[in-house]
Design an enzyme around this catalytic site. Structure first.
Site, mmCIF file in Angstrom:
data_model
loop_
_atom_site.group_PDB
_atom_site.id
_atom_site.type_symbol
_atom_site.label_atom_id
_atom_site.label_comp_id
_atom_site.label_asym_id
_atom_site.label_seq_id
_atom_site.Cartn_x
_atom_site.Cartn_y
_atom_site.Cartn_z
ATOM 1 N N GLY B 47 6.673 44.760 59.731
ATOM 2 C CA GLY B 47 7.386 45.960 59.371
ATOM 3 C C GLY B 47 6.529 46.730 58.346
ATOM 4 O O GLY B 47 6.750 48.046 58.041
ATOM 5 N N GLN B 48 5.429 46.134 57.732
ATOM 6 C CA GLN B 48 4.525 46.896 56.729
ATOM 7 C C GLN B 48 3.789 47.714 57.641
ATOM 8 O O GLN B 48 2.981 48.688 57.239
ATOM 9 C CB GLN B 48 3.751 45.699 56.126
ATOM 10 N N GLY B 49 3.712 47.544 59.212
ATOM 11 C CA GLY B 49 2.888 48.522 60.005
ATOM 12 C C GLY B 49 1.694 48.191 60.143
ATOM 13 O O GLY B 49 0.680 49.255 60.482
ATOM 14 N N ARG B 89 -2.897 40.807 52.578
ATOM 15 C CA ARG B 89 -4.369 40.649 53.135
ATOM 16 C C ARG B 89 -4.514 41.205 54.485
ATOM 17 O O ARG B 89 -5.718 41.550 54.900
ATOM 18 C CB ARG B 89 -4.729 38.827 53.422
ATOM 19 N N ALA B 287 -9.583 50.433 51.188
ATOM 20 C CA ALA B 287 -8.280 49.910 50.891
ATOM 21 C C ALA B 287 -8.340 48.604 50.123
ATOM 22 O O ALA B 287 -9.181 47.735 50.530
ATOM 23 C CB ALA B 287 -7.515 50.191 52.207
ATOM 24 N N LYS B 288 -7.299 48.637 49.431
ATOM 25 C CA LYS B 288 -6.805 47.406 48.751
ATOM 26 C C LYS B 288 -5.334 47.036 49.323
ATOM 27 O O LYS B 288 -4.757 47.764 49.687
ATOM 28 C CB LYS B 288 -6.857 47.690 47.377
ATOM 29 N N GLY B 289 -5.153 45.931 49.199
ATOM 30 C CA GLY B 289 -3.860 45.352 49.617
ATOM 31 C C GLY B 289 -2.645 45.599 48.645
ATOM 32 O O GLY B 289 -3.015 45.505 47.510
ATOM 33 N N GLU B 292 2.589 43.482 47.918
ATOM 34 C CA GLU B 292 3.138 42.654 47.196
ATOM 35 C C GLU B 292 3.291 43.116 45.593
ATOM 36 O O GLU B 292 4.096 43.038 44.723
ATOM 37 C CB GLU B 292 2.521 41.132 46.879
#
Lengths: 166, 340, 455
Positions: B47-49, B89, B287-289, B292
């Site tokens: 769902g994060q896409g 990640r 981009a960074k994660g 969370e």
């Protein structure tokens, strides 16, 4: 297991089946007639993912006996879109990025539809109240509320325009 | 016997990925005969896409519109290995693997086009709209569709590529813990405003203003989805959520949603987000994660705001009304002791 | 949502066509039509249902398991116990050589947490499976249980996990993952103030709207396909292959969209047993957690207990920080040895402190094994660290935001785990927050930069 006959309209189509006595509406929809849009999130009426409309009212299919739905009009997400064109609520959720994993989405849509069908121009508090039985873990609810309010707003604009036209 | 307001701040960072077994993810990219591109992965979308953002990453690298990229994932028969979607990640690892694969595919695509236009591939540019033309001569162009057809049916070339993300595993030193847990870190600063009811102990979080540094917002609306959703979950953690309300005793362990409390739709704080970007040198387009981190800063921000409001500390989560009332009573009786 | 482009502008190159655009997601149209396939949105003729018999005790020896009534129950095809599982001890991280193996798929000699799986009943209806599961008789001898992390580490505490031999995971650094920088005792001596505090949390559930589960289906070419909500396709496949002693090429894992993960669908707990059931019966088998199982059986975020002792100078510098963190792993390891290590890497927070001592313990207690959850190893640490920062600021009568500016890390600063800071941006986040939220700070803080240390 005793089999009992049930007959009702689901998304405009007449359905007549023999079911085990005590079968829930959710199981009937998912297993008997193959409508997988309503989800089984908790099977105890606490999460809202199984929300469908019965005679226009939002109901939790997982704790509703299909036998109690005889002669009723059932609506699920499978019947929301008019063929290829999305229902305004579906389009609004799309436009507002109001779905992530999508598991709560069918329940949210049906709860919102029940609201808008009876109250085309709800305010934020009414939207929150109508969706208060639907749990979402991903979106934080805000985009969903905004999506439903956008339909409320365009309903109001349309109604004002229609009144103006008359 | 009042509602008292306060505000609190928290500032945090968050590592992308894991220091475990190389944290690998592989990707494959190939063209269909008519110039659409399939990205093969086994990463799972929660769902994060990830499927959507990976398509954008691939499209940017290839130089084609996003709608020409199809992502096929989560099938062990068709997708190369991905360690999984967790530890923030997904976008970083899969994104990097896809960039490498798309670069390889793009190189072949340009060679095919170069053959068709009778130039060197270095003299070609993609216009991002589905065409490839000679630098400085936009009229001399071929469509990606025609290039793909030519590759398949005339030149016999495979417009495809492979990519893999891998970092050497770092083993912490047993004596001093020297280790390399991550290569990039995202940041956040959240300021929370709360109102505490001193009679009931209930806390209303009125507003949250959060600044997130995410490297690069690859798809701003999707970034916003994560940050808003995560902020909600953080507030919910701070005030409500636990499976064991009497931890460490297991009594009255929550069995279902009747008993497991969460922040409700009628209690949402006004949540505002701002993003800044300091691209990570090893992130896909920097981009960074962030999946969370967004749930973390709100928790202490709310705890600090409660202290600012009513002068008591609850140093255990969740910060329930019961705990606040006990702390207020303790504060009252110790104050009375001093006065009396 | 606003993107403030003024920060780090010289580091942000690139003229992109697709990146930075809010392209519509590829999956939302399916979500709003209700046609996104989740693992349970599939139908197979002859589907069997698996229900698990679980321990009613926190800690007990298993004396006898009697499945005869269950086996005879109408509709039951198979009852599976430990002896049926080819490799009955599994450790989710054994694939990357993190051992020792410490968790049975089905318990055989002992149960170590309330809810631990003991036997699997496979039947042709959910009702038969439920009734038959209730008829399985297990004789237990209850044992004393331990629930508190510090109690679990005391001599004489009940031993929870014999595979480890003690109630903590043994790192190569000893009972804890250690991080040491400088000399904290010397630092405390130099400090003007000492602050020692304790922080606690309790387990938190992912509570996704879609519960954990899978459907295992005997498929073409003598293979088995597992439709699952796992977050890690190959992780689960490879673990299943080891547990079932079946070559990986016979297994086919298909995920879809997981209806919410948050780290709760990475423990590979349902797939191996369901695949085994499909292998033993030759039929498709579904194992879907009910909401109680999702709440109490599936792993939760570990509860943590964190002690922080800080030495602070009167001008607001933290000169020494000692952290002792106990991670409640529950009865088995799962991912917690890594989580506690991740916490050790995260402490002391995004601040530059010259003397740091960190000990993170992964402790076993008689509760549901905890595992990864959004913010693994970091979320509770951030709660403790940022409340501590607030207390420290007030101790020296400083504004909490200004206090963080003074201590914030910058590029080039040495971290406690001996990496140089790179790509820092804490200062800029705080500067933007200060202006935006109208929380004024002295102008010298607004002139600071993560890229260089001045002031």
């Amino acid at each position: 297991m005793t089999k009992v006959p049930v007959q009702m309209t689901v998304n405009g189509e007449e359905r007549a089946e023999f079911v085990d006595s005590g079968m829930t509406l959710l199981k009937f929809l998912r297993d008997k007639i193959g409508d997988l849009t309503a989800k089984a999130g908790c099977l105890q009426g606490t999460c809202g993912t199984c929300t469908v409309l019965i005679d226009g009212e939002p109901r939790l299919a997982c704790i509703t006996l299909v036998e109690d739905c005889r002669g009723g009009t059932i609506e699920t997400v499978a019947g929301l879109a008019a063929d290829a064109e999305l229902h305004p609520l579906q389009q609004a959720l799309l436009d507002h990025f109001a779905a992530q994993c999508g598991f709560c989405t069918p329940g949210m849509l049906m709860a919102a539809k029940a609201l808008l069908d009876s109250n085309p121009h709800p305010d934020r508090a009414e939207v929150e109240d109508a969706l208060s039985g639907n749990i979402c873990r991903c979106t934080g609810y805000e985009p969903i509320i905004r999506a439903v309010l956008s339909v409320s707003t365009s309903n109001a604009r349309r109604d004002t325009a229609e009144r103006g036209a008359v | 016997m009042a509602k008292q307001r306060g505000r609190g701040v928290a500032a945090v960072n968050y590592p992308t990925g894991m220091n475990l077994g190389g944290d690998p993810t592989q990707a494959l990219v190939h063209s269909t005969p008519t110039g659409n591109f399939i990205v093969s992965l086994s990463s799972v979308d929660l769902g994060q896409g990830i499927k959507s953002v990976v398509a954008q990453i691939c499209a940017e690298t290839l130089g084609v519109p996003t709608e020409r990229v199809i992502v096929d994932t989560a099938d062990s028969d068709t997708g190369p290995h991905c360690m999984g979607t967790f530890a923030s990640r997904g976008t970083h690892r899969a994104g990097n693997a896809v960039i490498a694969a798309a670069k390889e595919a793009r190189a072949v695509m340009l060679e095919v086009a170069a053959d068709m236009l009778e130039v060197d591939s270095r003299d070609l540019r993609t216009d991002g709209a589905g065409n490839i033309h000679i630098v400085g001569v936009p009229s001399k162009s071929v469509s990606v569709t025609d290039v793909a057809l030519a590759a398949h049916f005339q030149q016999g070339r495979s417009i495809s590529g492979r990519g893999m993300f891998f970092i050497p595993r770092s083993y912490p030193s047993p004596t001093d813990g020297a280790m390399k847990p991550s290569t990039c870190y995202a940041h956040a600063c959240t300021i929370a405003e709360v109102e505490v009811d001193t009679e009931t102990g209930e806390v209303a979080v009125l507003s949250l203003k959060s600044v997130y540094e995410v490297g690069r917002a690859l798809n701003p609306k999707m970034v916003e989805q994560q940050l808003v959703g995560g902020t909600w979950m953080g507030v919910s953690h701070a005030l409500y959520e636990t499976t064991e309300p009497y931890y460490p005793a297991r009594d009255h362990a929550c069995r279902d949603f009747n008993e497991y409390l969460m922040l409700g739709i009628g209690d949402l704080p006004k949540t505002e987000i701002r993003v800044i970007e300091r691209p990570a040198p090893d992130g896909p387009f920097g981009a960074k994660g962030l999946g969370e981190m967004c749930a973390n800063a709100p928790i202490p921000a709310v705890a600090n705001a409660i202290f600012d409001a009513v002068g008591v500390r609850v140093d255990s989560l969740p910060i329930s009304p019961e705990k606040i009332l006990r702390a207020l009573l303790a504060k009252e009786s110790s104050a009375a002791g001093i006065i009396g | 949502m606003e993107i403030s482009k003024s920060y780090f502008a010289d580091e942000r190159h690139g003229d992109f066509k697709e990146i930075g655009q809010s392209r519509q997601r590829s999956d939302t149209a399916g979500h709003v039509r209700g046609i996104t396939p989740f693992y349970a949105d599939r139908r197979f003729p002859g589907l069997l249902h698996l229900r698990m018999v679980r321990s009613p005790h926190h800690h007990a020896r298993i004396l006898r398991i009697d499945t005869t009534a269950a086996e005879r129950h109408p509709g039951v095809k198979r009852v599976i116990t430990a002896k049926d599982v080819p490799h009955n001890v599994y450790t989710v991280l054994s694939l990357i050589n993190i051992g020792p193996e410490d968790e049975p798929v089905l318990a055989f000699d002992k149960v170590r947490w309330l809810g631990e799986p003991v036997a699997a009943v496979v039947a042709d209806s959910e009702r038969s499976a439920h009734e038959a599961a209730a008829s399985v008789r297990v004789d237990y001898e209850e044992l004393p249980a331990v629930f508190d992390v510090e109690d679990a580490l005391k001599p004489g505490a009940p031993l929870v996990n014999e595979y480890h031999g003690q109630n903590y995971y043994r790192y190569d650094s000893g009972a804890s993952r250690k991080v040491r920088l400088g000399d904290v005792e010397a630092g405390f001596q130099k400090a003007d103030h000492i602050l020692e505090e304790r922080y606690d949390s309790s387990p938190i559930e992912h509570a996704p709207t879609e519960t954990t589960g899978c459907i295992a289906v005997p498929d073409q070419n003598n293979r088995l396909t597992c439709y699952t909500g796992t977050q890690a396709i190959f992780f689960t496949l490879d673990n299943a292959s080891i547990i079932l002693d079946v070559p990986g090429q016979r297994l086919h894992f298909v995920g879809g969209t997981a209806g919410g993960g948050f780290g709760g669908k990475v423990d590979c707990t349902v797939e191996p047993i369901t695949l085994l059931a499909a292998m033993l019966t030759g039929r498709p088998v579904a194992f879907i957690y009910n909401r109680y199982e999702e709440m109490q059986i599936s792993s939760a975020r570990a509860a943590e207990r964190i002690y922080i002792k800080d030495g602070l100078t009167k001008d607001g510098r933290i000169v020494a920080r000692r952290v002792r963190c106990y991670v409640d792993s529950g009865a088995y390891s799962r991912h917690s040895p890594y989580g506690a290590q991740k916490a050790a890497a995260h402490f002391p927070g995004p601040y530059t402190i010259p003397n740091v001592e960190i000990d993170c313990y992964c402790v076993y207690t008689n509760r549901t094994p905890s595992s990864a959850m959004r913010g693994f190893g970091v979320t509770i640490a951030d709660f403790a660290l940022e409340v501590q920062m607030d207390k420290l600021a007030r101790l020296v009568a400083m504004d909490p935001l200004e206090f963080r500016f003074i201590n914030a890390y910058r590029d080039g600063d040495m971290k406690a785990h001996r990496q140089l800071t790179e790509g820092a941006a804490l200062i800029e986040c705080m500067q933007e927050a200060s202006a935006w939220a109208n929380w004024p700070v002295d102008s010298r803080y607004l002139k600071m930069s993560s890229r260089e240390r001045k002031g």
